[in-house]
Design an enzyme around this catalytic site. Sequence first.
Site, mmCIF file in Angstrom:
data_model
loop_
_atom_site.group_PDB
_atom_site.id
_atom_site.type_symbol
_atom_site.label_atom_id
_atom_site.label_comp_id
_atom_site.label_asym_id
_atom_site.label_seq_id
_atom_site.Cartn_x
_atom_site.Cartn_y
_atom_site.Cartn_z
ATOM 1 N N PRO A 61 0.798 -1.235 0.000
ATOM 2 C CA PRO A 61 0.000 0.000 0.000
ATOM 3 C C PRO A 61 0.828 1.281 0.000
ATOM 4 O O PRO A 61 0.283 2.377 0.009
ATOM 5 C CB PRO A 61 -0.793 -0.124 1.297
ATOM 6 C CG PRO A 61 0.153 -0.844 2.221
ATOM 7 C CD PRO A 61 0.891 -1.837 1.350
ATOM 8 N N GLY A 62 2.177 1.153 0.033
ATOM 9 C CA GLY A 62 3.004 2.349 -0.095
ATOM 10 C C GLY A 62 3.990 2.608 1.021
ATOM 11 O O GLY A 62 4.462 3.738 1.182
ATOM 12 N N ASP A 119 2.187 -1.527 -8.972
ATOM 13 C CA ASP A 119 1.518 -2.609 -8.240
ATOM 14 C C ASP A 119 0.078 -2.716 -8.720
ATOM 15 O O ASP A 119 -0.563 -1.694 -8.989
ATOM 16 C CB ASP A 119 1.530 -2.346 -6.728
ATOM 17 C CG ASP A 119 1.384 -3.626 -5.913
ATOM 18 O OD1 ASP A 119 0.411 -4.374 -6.151
ATOM 19 O OD2 ASP A 119 2.239 -3.890 -5.060
ATOM 20 N N ASP A 142 10.294 -4.539 -2.626
ATOM 21 C CA ASP A 142 10.101 -5.437 -1.481
ATOM 22 C C ASP A 142 9.018 -6.462 -1.823
ATOM 23 O O ASP A 142 8.043 -6.626 -1.101
ATOM 24 C CB ASP A 142 9.717 -4.633 -0.234
ATOM 25 C CG ASP A 142 9.720 -5.472 1.040
ATOM 26 O OD1 ASP A 142 10.401 -6.511 1.056
ATOM 27 O OD2 ASP A 142 9.035 -5.085 2.009
ATOM 28 N N LYS A 166 14.068 -12.371 -0.254
ATOM 29 C CA LYS A 166 13.429 -13.281 0.697
ATOM 30 C C LYS A 166 14.253 -14.565 0.779
ATOM 31 O O LYS A 166 14.712 -15.085 -0.244
ATOM 32 C CB LYS A 166 11.997 -13.587 0.258
ATOM 33 C CG LYS A 166 11.166 -12.345 -0.063
ATOM 34 C CD LYS A 166 11.082 -11.365 1.103
ATOM 35 C CE LYS A 166 10.345 -10.087 0.702
ATOM 36 N NZ LYS A 166 10.245 -9.119 1.800
#
EC number: 2.1.1.186
Length: 354
Positions: free
Chosen positions: A217-218, A235, A271, A300
Amino acid sequence: MNTLFMHCRPGFEGEVCAEISEHAARLGVAGYAKGKPQSASAEFVCSEEGGAERLMGELRFNQLIFPRQWARGGYVELPESDRISVLLAQLVDFPVFGSLWLEVLDSNEGKELSTFCRKFEVPLRKALEKAGRLVDDPGRPRLLLTFISGRRVFVGVASASNSALWPMGIPRLKFPREAPSRSTLKLEEAWHQFIPREQWEQRLGDDMTGVDLGASPGGWTYQLVRRGMLVTAIDNGPMAESLMDTGLVQHLMADGFTWQPKHPVDWMVCDIVEKPARTTSLIETWLGEGLCREAVVNLKLPMKQRYAEVRRLLDRMEATFKARKIRVSIACKQLYHDREEVTCHLRRLDLKPR
């Protein structure tokens, strides 16, 4: 003084042992690594005199991935009453220190000792100064006392310029209430970890452009906007309205692994939850093709062989850029705000200044 003590994220003691053992073997320092699972610490016990000092002299702390903090020294058992006298006696053969940090482990037991350390630090500092063992000089070695319990402490020393930026390697960052997610602290910590503070205006300026891949969401977009950058957020998910209202963010519904900018940007951040090998390919494309000048990307980690996989991917990146005859600096750290991941910072060194 012949044990190298290292703090780490709980559960990553094995990765610290694997990493420091590899460096010790390369440098010809004999010894063995050990770390109790979930203890938030590991040690490398040197079998030769001066081994720990040589390791710290040959290695740069900021080039280590999994250790959060390090110091060379040994354990001291303390009495219940007069701890300060015992510590002063133990420090006779140590150099005069320029700073003092009292540390605890990142564990429930460690947190319980935090109050004790805060109360103990003031009288200890006064006693060290009175005895001439502690002066205010950042150029001198740092005394690092890691309390395992109220009765047991690791008495260590490290160079202030070749150890963690913060006690225990844990930054004191405040979560901004207007940020859309707590992940924002990962990128803020990365700025501190990888970019010298005096270079922020030059390298994180408000005249720059950035791309956030997998932005929703930012949380990471927020950090770029906070620096005044124009940001393209990639996104298929929604972005926080508060970020869109700034007028600095363009939100494109696209796949972060396939979208590319029409013109090079200053920063790319990413990310995305994906296999680390695929994310590495993304890094190689963006830096290799000059789509950005600098990047912060999270890798990851797999369930097993985590250090080996990170080392393999970092070596792969280095070989790829070398084959393309381009100069890229590569840094990697498991940050305090990282979980099952590490954060990479990359910077093109062969592009003309803006």
